[in-house]
Motif scaffolding. Structure first.
Motif, PDB file in Angstrom:
ATOM      1  N   GLN A 155     -11.026  98.591 -75.249  1.00  0.00           N
ATOM      2  CA  GLN A 155      -9.960  97.867 -74.573  1.00  0.00           C
ATOM      3  C   GLN A 155     -10.509  96.660 -73.808  1.00  0.00           C
ATOM      4  OE1 GLN A 155      -8.605 101.265 -72.363  1.00  0.00           O
ATOM      5  NE2 GLN A 155      -6.699 101.392 -73.552  1.00  0.00           N
ATOM      6  N   LEU A 209      -9.903  83.764 -77.070  1.00  0.00           N
ATOM      7  CA  LEU A 209      -9.184  83.398 -78.285  1.00  0.00           C
ATOM      8  C   LEU A 209      -8.890  81.903 -78.422  1.00  0.00           C
ATOM      9  CD1 LEU A 209      -8.012  84.639 -80.855  1.00  0.00           C
ATOM     10  CD2 LEU A 209      -5.847  84.914 -79.624  1.00  0.00           C
ATOM     11  N   GLU A 247      -9.161  88.268 -76.070  1.00  0.00           N
ATOM     12  CA  GLU A 247      -7.906  87.548 -75.792  1.00  0.00           C
ATOM     13  C   GLU A 247      -8.166  86.343 -74.892  1.00  0.00           C
ATOM     14  OE1 GLU A 247      -4.733  87.943 -76.900  1.00  0.00           O
ATOM     15  OE2 GLU A 247      -5.474  89.448 -78.285  1.00  0.00           O
ATOM     16  N   ILE A 248      -9.059  86.491 -73.922  1.00  0.00           N
ATOM     17  CA  ILE A 248      -9.394  85.379 -73.023  1.00  0.00           C
ATOM     18  C   ILE A 248     -10.092  84.270 -73.808  1.00  0.00           C
ATOM     19  CG2 ILE A 248     -10.862  84.678 -71.084  1.00  0.00           C
ATOM     20  CD1 ILE A 248     -10.297  87.514 -69.922  1.00  0.00           C
ATOM     21  N   HIS A 250     -11.318  93.945 -76.108  1.00  0.00           N
ATOM     22  CA  HIS A 250     -10.093  93.307 -76.573  1.00  0.00           C
ATOM     23  C   HIS A 250      -9.586  92.290 -75.546  1.00  0.00           C
ATOM     24  CE1 HIS A 250      -6.394  92.863 -78.819  1.00  0.00           C
ATOM     25  NE2 HIS A 250      -5.740  92.970 -77.670  1.00  0.00           N
ATOM     26  N   VAL A 251      -9.648  92.643 -74.266  1.00  0.00           N
ATOM     27  CA  VAL A 251      -9.230  91.722 -73.208  1.00  0.00           C
ATOM     28  C   VAL A 251     -10.106  90.470 -73.233  1.00  0.00           C
ATOM     29  CG1 VAL A 251      -9.106  91.394 -70.694  1.00  0.00           C
ATOM     30  CG2 VAL A 251      -8.244  93.511 -71.726  1.00  0.00           C
TER      31      VAL A 251
END
Length: 59
Positions: free
Chosen positions: A47, A57, A54-55, A50-51
């Motif tokens: 997780q 991305l 996302e930052i 994944h965070v």
């Protein structure tokens, strides 16, 4: 590379500086946003990764 001398534009395009910023501001979260820090500590490695993805991305 000296991250302190990067312009805002260069910082916005540099994954390493983003990771460094996140690392350097962990203490802020601990002291000023304990709710966010607790939430971070409850994430699994998957997780958390994944965070971070996302930052990063937008890069």
């Amino acid at each position: 590379m000296n991250f302190k001398n990067l312009t805002s534009e260069e910082r916005n395009q540099n994954m390493i500086s983003t990771i460094v910023w996140i690392n350097n501001h962990t203490n802020y979260l601990v002291n000023q946003r304990p709710d966010v820090h607790r939430a971070m500590n409850n994430l699994t490695n998957k997780q958390f990764n994944h965070v971070i993805a996302e930052i990063l991305l937008p890069f």
